[in-house]
Design a protein around this motif. Structure first.
Motif: not given
Length: 359
Positions: A126, A130, A149-150, A153, A156-157, A161
């Motif tokens: 994964h 990305k 990676l976290r 993501e 994105e969500r 942040t």
């Protein structure tokens, strides 16, 4: 004579660009090592997989007991037990990433193998898959660690942040890559990049020159990252028409920022009042990313970091993410990771001495 070869359970994915695992394994009935092989399609794939000077190959062989070798377009893994399967599964993931345009490095291999040996091979695939941005020069910007990676993501969500971590963990660079990609996809109308100019303080208005000449030294790292992702001519045009702004934090007061991707860098150098002011600039259809390193606060004595306060006050609020990156997420020269750890140890020792003195 050598041990006989037999058909093993290796799978085949055929077709153009498909991964083909050679269905042969050396028998280990007498305790001999087993061999698994992957056939690559082109010499370019081999170079992208093995890295400059075969640095990926050398890293894998230095860190794991199975022996990885390459001959022509075939890569073999020879070893025993579960570690053979782990290294081979990792290689399959790396080959898949290469066929999607990635080029791997020695540091990539070091981190990915540590993850794989810890049982996270699916996460590795994964991570490799990305892509944040393909620059105009064709270079792929992607997270290179699980923490990164976290972080990607989370951006994105979430609408807001916070990313806190040491230098070299990609906090600002990945956020910039996501912002540029979002702007190109017309998800936002503007990209706004900001930093506090701590040393200039309230005296900015009295310095000679226009706004850019006054604050350029403090904002230069943001321009550098921007020009690394976009051709300078295109970036300049977008700056001229206001699609991209690079501004000091002091000039954000009183604004409402709609349809914008907003990045505040070096946020550890904001005061509590400045952080509140910045966060409340957020308008409709906007996204905010705040980055900083709470161990590198340059505020005058007696001034508390707004980033530290925000971390305490805004935890657990829906729509706001807090990502902590550590020395394991450093993607600069390997010495940077060691330097950070040395300073962390020194800080911890000073803290223990201070506690002992106060008893």
């Amino acid at each position: 004579m050598g041990q006989p070869w037999r058909h093993g359970p290796g799978a085949e994915l055929t077709g153009r660009g498909g991964l083909r695992t050679l269905p042969f394994e050396r028998s280990n009935a007498t305790g001999d090592p087993m061999t698994k092989s992957i056939q690559l399609a082109t010499d370019g794939e081999v170079r992208a997989l093995l890295g400059d000077g075969d640095e990926v190959l050398k890293t894998l062989n230095a860190m794991a007991s199975p022996r990885v070798t390459a001959r022509g377009q075939e890569v073999r893994v020879e070893g025993e037990g579960p570690e053979l399967d782990t290294v081979f599964s990792l290689l399959e993931s790396m080959v898949s990433a290469v066929r999607k345009g990635h080029t791997l490095t020695g540091p990539d291999a070091e981190y990915l193998l540590r993850m794989a040996l810890g049982g996270e091979v699916p996460v590795v695939e994964h991570l490799l898959d990305k892509t944040v941005l393909v620059t105009e020069k064709g270079r792929r910007i992607r997270p290179r660690t699980l923490g990164q990676l976290r972080y990607v993501e989370a951006i994105e969500r979430h609408g807001v942040t916070f990313s806190i971590g040491p230098a070299g963990t990609g906090k600002t660079y990945l956020a910039m890559g996501m912002a540029v990609a979002s702007l190109a996809a017309k998800q936002y109308e503007r990209l706004i990049l900001s930093r506090p100019a701590v040393e200039a303080g309230e005296s900015l208005g009295f310095l000679p020159g226009d706004l850019r000449e006054k604050v350029d030294p403090y904002l230069r790292p943001l321009y550098d990252a921007l020009y690394d992702m976009m051709r300078m001519e295109r970036a300049q045009k977008m700056l001229e028409r206001g699609a991209i702004e690079v501004v000091p934090l002091a000039y954000m007061r009183g604004r409402t920022l709609n349809d914008a991707f907003i990045i505040l860098d070096e946020a550890q150098n904001t005061t509590e009042a400045q952080m509140k002011m910045f966060l409340t600039r957020m308008g409709y259809s906007s996204k905010i990313v705040v980055t900083g390193d709470v161990t590198q606060v340059d505020l005058p004595a007696g001034k508390r970091s707004g980033l530290k306060q925000a971390r305490e006050l805004l935890g657990g609020i829906d729509g706001i993410a807090h990502i902590a990156l550590g020395d394991e997420d450093v993607v600069r020269h390997p010495l940077v990771r060691r330097i950070i750890r040395a300073y962390d140890r020194a800080d911890a020792e000073r803290g223990e001495e201070s506690d002992a003195a106060s008893e």
